[in-house]
Scaffold this motif. Structure first.
Motif, PDB file in Angstrom:
ATOM      1  N   ILE A  58     -10.294  32.878 -76.210  1.00 17.37           N
ATOM      2  CA  ILE A  58     -11.674  32.814 -76.956  1.00 17.37           C
ATOM      3  C   ILE A  58     -12.063  31.281 -76.997  1.00 17.37           C
ATOM      4  N   PHE A  59     -13.054  31.021 -77.228  1.00 15.79           N
ATOM      5  CA  PHE A  59     -13.565  29.619 -77.678  1.00 15.79           C
ATOM      6  C   PHE A  59     -13.786  29.653 -78.996  1.00 15.79           C
ATOM      7  N   THR A  60     -13.052  28.903 -79.783  1.00 11.28           N
ATOM      8  CA  THR A  60     -12.901  28.715 -81.068  1.00 11.28           C
ATOM      9  C   THR A  60     -12.327  27.227 -81.750  1.00 11.28           C
ATOM     10  N   ARG A  61     -12.904  27.078 -83.027  1.00 13.13           N
ATOM     11  CA  ARG A  61     -12.017  25.868 -83.439  1.00 13.13           C
ATOM     12  C   ARG A  61     -11.165  26.564 -84.629  1.00 13.13           C
ATOM     13  N   GLU A  62     -11.265  27.567 -84.888  1.00  9.06           N
ATOM     14  CA  GLU A  62     -10.287  28.256 -85.735  1.00  9.06           C
ATOM     15  C   GLU A  62      -8.845  28.451 -85.236  1.00  9.06           C
ATOM     16  N   ALA A  63      -8.050  27.427 -85.710  1.00  3.47           N
ATOM     17  CA  ALA A  63      -6.678  27.528 -85.378  1.00  3.47           C
ATOM     18  C   ALA A  63      -5.857  28.933 -85.661  1.00  3.47           C
ATOM     19  N   ALA A  64      -6.307  29.414 -86.681  1.00  2.23           N
ATOM     20  CA  ALA A  64      -5.649  30.433 -87.294  1.00  2.23           C
ATOM     21  C   ALA A  64      -5.716  31.835 -86.337  1.00  2.23           C
ATOM     22  N   LYS A  65      -6.715  31.697 -85.520  1.00  5.89           N
ATOM     23  CA  LYS A  65      -7.049  32.959 -84.589  1.00  5.89           C
ATOM     24  C   LYS A  65      -6.118  33.162 -83.420  1.00  5.89           C
ATOM     25  N   PHE A  66      -5.477  31.796 -83.048  1.00  2.00           N
ATOM     26  CA  PHE A  66      -4.525  31.841 -81.841  1.00  2.00           C
ATOM     27  C   PHE A  66      -3.255  32.700 -82.070  1.00  2.00           C
ATOM     28  N   PRO A  67      -2.482  32.627 -83.638  1.00  2.13           N
ATOM     29  CA  PRO A  67      -1.313  33.405 -83.679  1.00  2.13           C
ATOM     30  C   PRO A  67      -1.701  34.864 -83.494  1.00  2.13           C
ATOM     31  N   ARG A  68      -2.741  35.206 -83.951  1.00  2.00           N
ATOM     32  CA  ARG A  68      -3.343  36.722 -84.059  1.00  2.00           C
ATOM     33  C   ARG A  68      -3.360  37.061 -82.635  1.00  2.00           C
ATOM     34  N   LEU A  69      -3.937  36.520 -81.805  1.00  2.54           N
ATOM     35  CA  LEU A  69      -4.108  36.703 -80.280  1.00  2.54           C
ATOM     36  C   LEU A  69      -2.846  36.872 -79.551  1.00  2.54           C
ATOM     37  N   HIS A  70      -1.834  35.939 -79.961  1.00  6.00           N
ATOM     38  CA  HIS A  70      -0.603  36.041 -79.511  1.00  6.00           C
ATOM     39  C   HIS A  70       0.250  37.086 -79.823  1.00  6.00           C
ATOM     40  N   GLU A  71       0.034  37.437 -81.049  1.00  6.05           N
ATOM     41  CA  GLU A  71       0.744  38.601 -81.607  1.00  6.05           C
ATOM     42  C   GLU A  71       0.295  39.968 -80.779  1.00  6.05           C
ATOM     43  N   LEU A  72      -0.999  40.157 -80.496  1.00  4.17           N
ATOM     44  CA  LEU A  72      -1.563  41.204 -79.637  1.00  4.17           C
ATOM     45  C   LEU A  72      -0.894  40.976 -78.259  1.00  4.17           C
ATOM     46  N   ARG A  73      -0.596  39.776 -77.528  1.00  2.00           N
ATOM     47  CA  ARG A  73      -0.121  39.611 -76.455  1.00  2.00           C
ATOM     48  C   ARG A  73       1.407  39.991 -76.432  1.00  2.00           C
ATOM     49  N   GLN A  74       2.047  39.938 -77.496  1.00  2.00           N
ATOM     50  CA  GLN A  74       3.427  40.365 -77.436  1.00  2.00           C
ATOM     51  C   GLN A  74       3.558  41.952 -77.429  1.00  2.00           C
ATOM     52  N   VAL A  75       2.602  42.470 -78.454  1.00  2.00           N
ATOM     53  CA  VAL A  75       2.541  44.094 -78.531  1.00  2.00           C
ATOM     54  C   VAL A  75       2.022  44.750 -77.110  1.00  2.00           C
ATOM     55  N   SER A  76       1.502  43.985 -76.346  1.00  3.37           N
ATOM     56  CA  SER A  76       0.991  44.546 -74.970  1.00  3.37           C
ATOM     57  C   SER A  76       2.194  44.468 -74.266  1.00  3.37           C
ATOM     58  N   ALA A  77       3.494  43.836 -74.430  1.00  4.19           N
ATOM     59  CA  ALA A  77       4.528  44.086 -73.588  1.00  4.19           C
ATOM     60  C   ALA A  77       5.424  45.583 -73.838  1.00  4.19           C
ATOM     61  N   SER A  78       4.769  46.352 -74.786  1.00  3.43           N
ATOM     62  CA  SER A  78       5.386  47.644 -75.059  1.00  3.43           C
ATOM     63  C   SER A  78       4.313  48.732 -74.879  1.00  3.43           C
ATOM     64  N   ILE A  79       3.245  48.506 -74.407  1.00  8.25           N
ATOM     65  CA  ILE A  79       2.068  49.593 -74.148  1.00  8.25           C
ATOM     66  C   ILE A  79       1.635  49.433 -72.605  1.00  8.25           C
ATOM     67  N   CYS A  80       1.573  50.606 -72.000  1.00  6.39           N
ATOM     68  CA  CYS A  80       1.342  50.914 -70.584  1.00  6.39           C
ATOM     69  C   CYS A  80      -0.019  50.482 -70.306  1.00  6.39           C
ATOM     70  N   GLU A  81      -0.273  49.546 -69.697  1.00  7.79           N
ATOM     71  CA  GLU A  81      -1.690  49.160 -69.059  1.00  7.79           C
ATOM     72  C   GLU A  81      -2.418  50.017 -68.691  1.00  7.79           C
ATOM     73  N   ILE A  82      -2.033  51.073 -68.111  1.00  9.16           N
ATOM     74  CA  ILE A  82      -2.876  52.032 -67.331  1.00  9.16           C
ATOM     75  C   ILE A  82      -3.162  53.296 -68.511  1.00  9.16           C
ATOM     76  N   CYS A  83      -2.376  53.828 -69.225  1.00 11.99           N
ATOM     77  CA  CYS A  83      -2.697  54.811 -69.966  1.00 11.99           C
ATOM     78  C   CYS A  83      -2.473  54.541 -71.674  1.00 11.99           C
ATOM     79  N   GLY A  84      -1.883  53.644 -71.983  1.00  6.30           N
ATOM     80  CA  GLY A  84      -1.675  53.059 -73.531  1.00  6.30           C
ATOM     81  C   GLY A  84      -0.392  53.733 -74.118  1.00  6.30           C
ATOM     82  N   GLU A  85       0.343  54.535 -73.359  1.00  4.33           N
ATOM     83  CA  GLU A  85       1.580  55.189 -74.125  1.00  4.33           C
ATOM     84  C   GLU A  85       2.542  54.098 -74.133  1.00  4.33           C
ATOM     85  N   PRO A  86       3.672  54.209 -74.585  1.00  9.87           N
ATOM     86  CA  PRO A  86       4.769  53.463 -74.916  1.00  9.87           C
ATOM     87  C   PRO A  86       5.283  53.156 -73.308  1.00  9.87           C
ATOM     88  N   GLY A  87       5.438  51.718 -73.133  1.00 13.62           N
ATOM     89  CA  GLY A  87       5.993  51.276 -71.676  1.00 13.62           C
ATOM     90  C   GLY A  87       6.988  50.124 -71.793  1.00 13.62           C
TER      91      GLY A  87
END
Length: 104
Positions: A58-87
């Motif tokens: 995202i384009f932002t000057r609010e640095a506090a948003k980046f750790p929240r996006l990084h957290e979602l990135r880490q969560v994606s490591a355990s969710i199947c990209e195809i169906c959303g089930e645990p992966g």
């Protein structure tokens, strides 16, 4: 043929440009919607899979948003990209048992 990728129509509240690339599977739609909430109307540069994980820029000057996006990135490591089930992340893809070897 089923659609496996998220589309701009799935994200009506997102501040997307006509050229904003989206190349992430529908299994991550809930995570992407959370990313849109974090962006809070600010422009989204891209939504994609990168090295097997969700990558939202995202384009932002609010640095506090980046750790929240990084957290979602880490969560994606355990969710199947195809169906959303645990992966599991393997070979630069997160897949459940049913979708091993599938490509988006």
């Amino acid at each position: 043929m089923p659609k496996f990728l998220i589309t701009p129509a799935d994200l009506p509240s997102a501040n997307l440009d006509l050229i904003t690339p989206i190349s992430a599977g529908r299994g991550w739609l809930d995570l992407v919607k959370k990313s849109v909430e974090i962006a809070a109307g600010e422009p989204i540069a891209s939504i994609k899979e990168k090295s097997g994980l969700l990558d939202v820029h995202i384009f932002t000057r609010e640095a506090a948003k980046f750790p929240r996006l990084h957290e979602l990135r880490q969560v994606s490591a355990s969710i199947c990209e195809i169906c959303g089930e645990p992966g599991t992340l393997a070979y630069h893809q997160v897949r459940c048992e049913d979708h091993q070897g599938w490509r988006t």
